[in-house]
Design a protein around this motif. Structure first.
Motif, PDB file in Angstrom:
ATOM      1  N   VAL A 175       0.836  -1.194   0.000  1.00  0.00           N
ATOM      2  CA  VAL A 175       0.000   0.000   0.000  1.00  0.00           C
ATOM      3  C   VAL A 175       0.874   1.248   0.000  1.00  0.00           C
ATOM      4  CG1 VAL A 175      -1.911  -1.139   1.197  1.00  0.00           C
ATOM      5  CG2 VAL A 175      -0.132   0.031   2.523  1.00  0.00           C
ATOM      6  N   GLN A 176       0.227   2.404  -0.125  1.00  0.00           N
ATOM      7  CA  GLN A 176       0.904   3.690  -0.041  1.00  0.00           C
ATOM      8  C   GLN A 176       0.855   4.201   1.404  1.00  0.00           C
ATOM      9  OE1 GLN A 176       2.285   5.466  -2.724  1.00  0.00           O
ATOM     10  NE2 GLN A 176       1.961   3.605  -3.920  1.00  0.00           N
ATOM     11  N   ALA A 177       1.781   5.066   1.723  1.00  0.00           N
ATOM     12  CA  ALA A 177       1.774   5.702   3.046  1.00  0.00           C
ATOM     13  C   ALA A 177       0.432   6.401   3.276  1.00  0.00           C
ATOM     14  CB  ALA A 177       2.911   6.706   3.152  1.00  0.00           C
TER      15      ALA A 177
ATOM     16  N   ASP B  45      -2.354   4.783   3.878  1.00  0.00           N
ATOM     17  CA  ASP B  45      -3.411   3.810   3.627  1.00  0.00           C
ATOM     18  C   ASP B  45      -3.636   2.915   4.850  1.00  0.00           C
ATOM     19  OD1 ASP B  45      -2.770   3.176   0.070  1.00  0.00           O
ATOM     20  OD2 ASP B  45      -3.791   4.823   1.114  1.00  0.00           O
TER      21      ASP B  45
ATOM     22  N   LYS C  64       2.853   3.801   7.647  1.00  0.00           N
ATOM     23  CA  LYS C  64       4.078   4.526   7.320  1.00  0.00           C
ATOM     24  C   LYS C  64       5.082   3.573   6.668  1.00  0.00           C
ATOM     25  CE  LYS C  64       3.509   7.266  11.545  1.00  0.00           C
ATOM     26  NZ  LYS C  64       4.149   7.684  12.817  1.00  0.00           N
ATOM     27  N   PRO C  65       6.022   4.099   5.901  1.00  0.00           N
ATOM     28  CA  PRO C  65       7.034   3.216   5.310  1.00  0.00           C
ATOM     29  C   PRO C  65       7.778   2.376   6.352  1.00  0.00           C
ATOM     30  CG  PRO C  65       7.091   5.339   4.230  1.00  0.00           C
ATOM     31  CD  PRO C  65       6.132   5.475   5.382  1.00  0.00           C
TER      32      PRO C  65
ATOM     33  N   THR D 124       6.799  -1.256   7.221  1.00  0.00           N
ATOM     34  CA  THR D 124       7.105  -2.352   6.308  1.00  0.00           C
ATOM     35  C   THR D 124       7.823  -3.476   7.038  1.00  0.00           C
ATOM     36  OG1 THR D 124       7.208  -0.928   4.365  1.00  0.00           O
ATOM     37  CG2 THR D 124       8.400  -3.012   4.247  1.00  0.00           C
TER      38      THR D 124
ATOM     39  N   THR E 115       3.965  -4.096   2.994  1.00  0.00           N
ATOM     40  CA  THR E 115       4.913  -3.163   2.379  1.00  0.00           C
ATOM     41  C   THR E 115       4.219  -1.824   2.195  1.00  0.00           C
ATOM     42  OG1 THR E 115       6.001  -4.967   1.190  1.00  0.00           O
ATOM     43  CG2 THR E 115       6.417  -2.731   0.420  1.00  0.00           C
ATOM     44  N   VAL E 116       4.830  -0.777   2.761  1.00  0.00           N
ATOM     45  CA  VAL E 116       4.273   0.569   2.682  1.00  0.00           C
ATOM     46  C   VAL E 116       5.272   1.448   1.945  1.00  0.00           C
ATOM     47  CG1 VAL E 116       3.290   2.491   3.950  1.00  0.00           C
ATOM     48  CG2 VAL E 116       3.136   0.178   4.896  1.00  0.00           C
ATOM     49  N   SER E 117       4.845   2.006   0.849  1.00  0.00           N
ATOM     50  CA  SER E 117       5.731   2.866   0.071  1.00  0.00           C
ATOM     51  C   SER E 117       5.360   4.329   0.260  1.00  0.00           C
ATOM     52  CB  SER E 117       5.659   2.491  -1.411  1.00  0.00           C
ATOM     53  OG  SER E 117       4.336   2.559  -1.881  1.00  0.00           O
ATOM     54  N   SER E 118       6.356   5.161   0.129  1.00  0.00           N
ATOM     55  CA  SER E 118       6.140   6.604   0.369  1.00  0.00           C
ATOM     56  C   SER E 118       5.675   7.306  -0.900  1.00  0.00           C
ATOM     57  CB  SER E 118       7.437   7.234   0.873  1.00  0.00           C
ATOM     58  OG  SER E 118       8.476   7.017  -0.053  1.00  0.00           O
TER      59      SER E 118
END
Length: 124
Positions: free
Chosen positions: A12-14, A16, A87-88, A91, A121-124
């Motif tokens: 997901v995105q930061a 989310d 948050k990233p 992860t 997994t959280v991407s910024s």
């Protein structure tokens, strides 16, 4: 034989949200304390949240308070970890641990059974 079966997770995105599930099979789910832990590459397993057997006693790590919520659906022998405002640095591979008649412990050694792990997994 008691098993903990995990589901949920993903990329997901930061900012989310995600929900993880941990279902107890082979035992009475409400009799198990469930703890959620996470492990990033090269790091130790880190406590996130836990719920005691039977009742509603919960415990959270400081870095997830206000963002993560642990809850139990006894009819499904399932414990959920609702994760908001991700948050990233969240992860990691998330694991649920279970212990019969246990407290909401923050120590991995307090848990007898473990789920298979699920990647978040959280991407910024």
């Amino acid at each position: 034989q008691v098993q903990l079966v995990q589901s949920g997770g993903g990329a997901v995105q930061a900012g989310d949200s995600l929900r993880l599930s941990c279902t107890v099979s082979g035992g009475t789910g409400s009799n198990y304390a469930i703890g959620w832990f996470r492990q990033a590459p090269g790091k130790k397993r880190e406590f996130a949240a836990a719920i005691a057997w039977g009742g509603d006693s919960t415990n959270y790590a400081d870095n997830v308070k206000g963002r993560f919520t642990i809850s139990r659906d006894s009819t499904k022998s399932t414990v959920y970890l609702q994760m908001n405002s991700l948050k990233p640095e969240d992860t990691a591979v998330f694991f649920c641990g279970g212990r019969v008649l246990g407290a909401a412990s923050s120590s991995p050694s307090a848990y007898t059974y473990w789920g298979q792990g699920t990647q978040v997994t959280v991407s910024s």
